[in-house]
Write a protein that holds these residues in place. Structure first.
Motif, PDB file in Angstrom:
ATOM      1  N   GLY A   1       9.158   9.177  -6.719  1.00  0.00           N
ATOM      2  CA  GLY A   1       8.260  10.333  -6.631  1.00  0.00           C
ATOM      3  C   GLY A   1       7.066  10.238  -7.557  1.00  0.00           C
ATOM      4  N   GLU A   2       6.671   9.013  -7.920  1.00  0.00           N
ATOM      5  CA  GLU A   2       5.601   8.814  -8.898  1.00  0.00           C
ATOM      6  C   GLU A   2       4.227   9.208  -8.376  1.00  0.00           C
ATOM      7  OE1 GLU A   2       5.676   7.668 -12.188  1.00  0.00           O
ATOM      8  OE2 GLU A   2       7.814   8.058 -12.005  1.00  0.00           O
ATOM      9  N   ALA A   3       4.054   9.328  -7.071  1.00  0.00           N
ATOM     10  CA  ALA A   3       2.755   9.690  -6.498  1.00  0.00           C
ATOM     11  C   ALA A   3       2.689  11.172  -6.149  1.00  0.00           C
ATOM     12  CB  ALA A   3       2.467   8.840  -5.260  1.00  0.00           C
ATOM     13  N   ARG A   4       3.602  11.954  -6.679  1.00  0.00           N
ATOM     14  CA  ARG A   4       3.648  13.381  -6.366  1.00  0.00           C
ATOM     15  C   ARG A   4       2.394  14.101  -6.845  1.00  0.00           C
ATOM     16  NH1 ARG A   4       8.185  15.867  -7.626  1.00  0.00           N
ATOM     17  NH2 ARG A   4       9.412  13.937  -7.857  1.00  0.00           N
ATOM     18  N   THR A   5       2.024  15.142  -6.099  1.00  0.00           N
ATOM     19  CA  THR A   5       0.940  16.037  -6.508  1.00  0.00           C
ATOM     20  C   THR A   5       1.517  17.426  -6.734  1.00  0.00           C
ATOM     21  OG1 THR A   5       0.412  16.573  -4.198  1.00  0.00           O
ATOM     22  CG2 THR A   5      -0.782  14.721  -5.210  1.00  0.00           C
ATOM     23  N   LEU A   6       0.684  18.346  -7.194  1.00  0.00           N
ATOM     24  CA  LEU A   6       1.192  19.678  -7.517  1.00  0.00           C
ATOM     25  C   LEU A   6       1.733  20.402  -6.291  1.00  0.00           C
ATOM     26  CD1 LEU A   6      -1.330  20.994 -10.200  1.00  0.00           C
ATOM     27  CD2 LEU A   6       1.143  20.705 -10.459  1.00  0.00           C
TER      28      LEU A   6
ATOM     29  N   PHE B   1       0.815  -1.214   0.000  1.00  0.00           N
ATOM     30  CA  PHE B   1       0.000   0.000   0.000  1.00  0.00           C
ATOM     31  C   PHE B   1       0.851   1.267   0.000  1.00  0.00           C
ATOM     32  CE2 PHE B   1      -3.064  -3.006   1.989  1.00  0.00           C
ATOM     33  CZ  PHE B   1      -4.103  -2.845   1.095  1.00  0.00           C
ATOM     34  N   LEU B   2       2.000   1.230   0.677  1.00  0.00           N
ATOM     35  CA  LEU B   2       2.802   2.433   0.870  1.00  0.00           C
ATOM     36  C   LEU B   2       4.066   2.461   0.024  1.00  0.00           C
ATOM     37  CD1 LEU B   2       2.554   2.609   4.775  1.00  0.00           C
ATOM     38  CD2 LEU B   2       1.041   3.645   3.075  1.00  0.00           C
ATOM     39  N   THR B   3       4.356   1.389  -0.685  1.00  0.00           N
ATOM     40  CA  THR B   3       5.594   1.335  -1.468  1.00  0.00           C
ATOM     41  C   THR B   3       5.336   1.231  -2.970  1.00  0.00           C
ATOM     42  OG1 THR B   3       5.691  -1.057  -1.085  1.00  0.00           O
ATOM     43  CG2 THR B   3       6.956   0.359   0.401  1.00  0.00           C
ATOM     44  N   ASP B   4       4.116   0.971  -3.370  1.00  0.00           N
ATOM     45  CA  ASP B   4       3.747   0.987  -4.778  1.00  0.00           C
ATOM     46  C   ASP B   4       3.086   2.329  -5.086  1.00  0.00           C
ATOM     47  OD1 ASP B   4       3.084  -0.716  -7.381  1.00  0.00           O
ATOM     48  OD2 ASP B   4       1.283   0.398  -6.828  1.00  0.00           O
ATOM     49  N   SER B   5       3.543   3.017  -6.129  1.00  0.00           N
ATOM     50  CA  SER B   5       3.077   4.388  -6.390  1.00  0.00           C
ATOM     51  C   SER B   5       1.574   4.442  -6.631  1.00  0.00           C
ATOM     52  CB  SER B   5       3.827   4.975  -7.594  1.00  0.00           C
ATOM     53  OG  SER B   5       3.660   4.156  -8.745  1.00  0.00           O
ATOM     54  N   THR B   6       1.027   3.467  -7.363  1.00  0.00           N
ATOM     55  CA  THR B   6      -0.416   3.481  -7.640  1.00  0.00           C
ATOM     56  C   THR B   6      -1.221   3.216  -6.376  1.00  0.00           C
ATOM     57  OG1 THR B   6      -0.039   2.709  -9.905  1.00  0.00           O
ATOM     58  CG2 THR B   6      -2.256   2.449  -9.009  1.00  0.00           C
ATOM     59  N   LEU B   7      -0.827   2.172  -5.625  1.00  0.00           N
ATOM     60  CA  LEU B   7      -1.536   1.854  -4.388  1.00  0.00           C
ATOM     61  C   LEU B   7      -1.378   2.973  -3.353  1.00  0.00           C
ATOM     62  CD1 LEU B   7      -0.873  -1.968  -3.887  1.00  0.00           C
ATOM     63  CD2 LEU B   7      -2.996  -0.852  -4.564  1.00  0.00           C
ATOM     64  N   LEU B   8      -0.227   3.630  -3.350  1.00  0.00           N
ATOM     65  CA  LEU B   8      -0.016   4.740  -2.425  1.00  0.00           C
ATOM     66  C   LEU B   8      -0.980   5.871  -2.721  1.00  0.00           C
ATOM     67  CD1 LEU B   8       1.537   6.306  -0.247  1.00  0.00           C
ATOM     68  CD2 LEU B   8       3.196   6.949  -2.009  1.00  0.00           C
ATOM     69  N   LEU B   9      -1.137   6.218  -4.007  1.00  0.00           N
ATOM     70  CA  LEU B   9      -2.048   7.299  -4.379  1.00  0.00           C
ATOM     71  C   LEU B   9      -3.484   6.934  -4.040  1.00  0.00           C
ATOM     72  CD1 LEU B   9      -1.666  10.086  -5.671  1.00  0.00           C
ATOM     73  CD2 LEU B   9      -2.302   9.074  -7.867  1.00  0.00           C
ATOM     74  N   VAL B  10      -3.859   5.681  -4.299  1.00  0.00           N
ATOM     75  CA  VAL B  10      -5.210   5.227  -3.958  1.00  0.00           C
ATOM     76  C   VAL B  10      -5.426   5.263  -2.448  1.00  0.00           C
ATOM     77  CG1 VAL B  10      -6.771   3.245  -3.988  1.00  0.00           C
ATOM     78  CG2 VAL B  10      -5.460   3.819  -6.032  1.00  0.00           C
ATOM     79  N   SER B  11      -4.416   4.851  -1.682  1.00  0.00           N
ATOM     80  CA  SER B  11      -4.518   4.878  -0.218  1.00  0.00           C
ATOM     81  C   SER B  11      -4.704   6.303   0.288  1.00  0.00           C
ATOM     82  CB  SER B  11      -3.268   4.252   0.404  1.00  0.00           C
ATOM     83  OG  SER B  11      -3.101   2.912   0.002  1.00  0.00           O
ATOM     84  N   CYS B  12      -3.976   7.243  -0.296  1.00  0.00           N
ATOM     85  CA  CYS B  12      -4.122   8.654   0.098  1.00  0.00           C
ATOM     86  C   CYS B  12      -5.523   9.161  -0.216  1.00  0.00           C
ATOM     87  CB  CYS B  12      -3.077   9.504  -0.629  1.00  0.00           C
ATOM     88  SG  CYS B  12      -1.370   9.193  -0.132  1.00  0.00           S
ATOM     89  N   MET B  13      -6.058   8.747  -1.353  1.00  0.00           N
ATOM     90  CA  MET B  13      -7.425   9.143  -1.720  1.00  0.00           C
ATOM     91  C   MET B  13      -8.430   8.630  -0.698  1.00  0.00           C
ATOM     92  SD  MET B  13      -7.375   8.348  -5.801  1.00  0.00           S
ATOM     93  CE  MET B  13      -6.263   9.188  -6.939  1.00  0.00           C
ATOM     94  N   LEU B  14      -8.272   7.384  -0.300  1.00  0.00           N
ATOM     95  CA  LEU B  14      -9.196   6.798   0.673  1.00  0.00           C
ATOM     96  C   LEU B  14      -9.105   7.506   2.020  1.00  0.00           C
ATOM     97  CD1 LEU B  14      -8.831   2.985  -0.128  1.00  0.00           C
ATOM     98  CD2 LEU B  14     -10.681   4.540  -0.779  1.00  0.00           C
TER      99      LEU B  14
ATOM    100  N   SER C   1       3.995   8.583   2.564  1.00  0.00           N
ATOM    101  CA  SER C   1       5.141   8.122   1.766  1.00  0.00           C
ATOM    102  C   SER C   1       6.458   8.410   2.462  1.00  0.00           C
ATOM    103  CB  SER C   1       5.122   8.806   0.398  1.00  0.00           C
ATOM    104  OG  SER C   1       5.378  10.198   0.530  1.00  0.00           O
ATOM    105  N   TYR C   2       6.381   8.882   3.706  1.00  0.00           N
ATOM    106  CA  TYR C   2       7.580   9.255   4.467  1.00  0.00           C
ATOM    107  C   TYR C   2       8.385  10.347   3.744  1.00  0.00           C
ATOM    108  CZ  TYR C   2       6.457   4.895   6.867  1.00  0.00           C
ATOM    109  OH  TYR C   2       5.793   3.897   7.549  1.00  0.00           O
TER     110      TYR C   2
END
Length: 291
Positions: free
Chosen positions: A241-246, A146-159, A233-234
């Protein structure tokens, strides 16, 4: 005497106007000016025209952050428009003990996002409670990253964003539901309408303006998301940095002694234009829907 009466409203407004100018108008104008310079954290820079914006258009990190931010809005906003409404309908009846459940659902709102992020980081870790439960139920064979895959990390943050915002928008909807006359529900029930039918035909039309408001507020908040991504993401925004936002990227560019303040200011204005553009389009769609 008449002159004093004319000045009285401005005297009452003066404190708020001073705060607005000092903490909002001036910083915004300063950001506009800095975006056309090569200013750094160590001092003011020289005028470079539109060089920062040309660089922005060619920066893959900026476009990655923009894509993630738009995706964040596209996923979070519909959930925060519909789920709090369903929750508000469930806790609206004035029955004994319902105040306890309202308080429970609202409690995440008063918690700091940093605290919430740390709690969910612990829960979603490889050895966290979520993975343990899924493994015990034999739903998965190995812990999910959940916290080390960029896609799952972004989804986890959304949730996490949705979970924390549910209670706040639930209260907004409760206020709107109070203005929906019970006579409409009673008439629909007499006609044989089911609970689901009454929800879509009576409740939703009655709170439609509030739904648009919730959508706009949640979209603006989603565009400014930072704490969830940073904490969960610590501070890395995931692998590469694939889950970066603006907002995360703006901070990354402008932070530290080597911070590129001018370039970060250009990014900030790009985010401002994106937010204003989305808000204008959203309000236009609302007016078209109301006609």
């Amino acid at each position: 005497m008449n002159r004093r009466l004319r000045l009285a409203p401005w005297l009452f407004l003066a404190p708020a106007l001073v705060v607005a100018v000092v903490f909002h108008v001036w910083p915004f104008l300063n950001t506009v000016v800095l975006s056309f310079t090569d200013a750094s954290a160590l001092g003011g820079g020289s005028f470079v025209g539109g060089e920062n914006y040309v660089r922005l258009a060619q920066d893959p990190h900026f476009w990655l952050a923009t894509r993630n931010t738009v995706l964040y809005v596209a996923v979070v906003v519909p959930l925060l428009v519909l789920l709090p409404l369903l929750l508000a309908v469930l806790v609206q009846p004035q029955i004994r003990g319902i105040g306890f459940f309202r308080s429970v659902f609202y409690s995440p709102v008063v918690a700091s996002m940093v605290v919430v992020g740390l709690i969910w980081t612990w829960m979603l870790a490889s050895d966290g409670i979520v993975n343990q439960v899924l493994e015990a139920a034999r739903i998965i064979d190995a812990p999910l990253p959940f916290l080390t895959d960029s896609t799952l990390l972004l989804v986890s943050c959304m949730l996490v964003t949705v979970w924390k915002g549910l209670g706040y928008y639930m209260v907004v909807y409760l206020a709107a539901l109070g203005n929906v006359s019970s006579e409409y529900h009673e008439a629909a029930q007499v006609d044989g309408a089911s609970a689901a039918r009454r929800f879509w035909s009576v409740t939703v039309p009655g709170v439609r303006p509030t739904m648009f408001l919730v959508g706009l507020l949640s979209a603006i908040a989603a565009m400014k998301v930072f704490a969830e991504v940073y904490v969960m993401s610590y501070g890395t925004a995931g692998p590469g940095g694939e889950a970066r936002t603006l907002v995360y990227t703006i901070r990354e560019v402008g932070l530290g002694l080597g911070g590129q303040i001018g370039y970060a200011s250009a990014m900030s204005l790009a985010l401002f234009v994106l937010t204003i553009g989305f808000s204008a389009g959203y309000l236009r769609a609302q007016r078209a829907e109301a006609r």
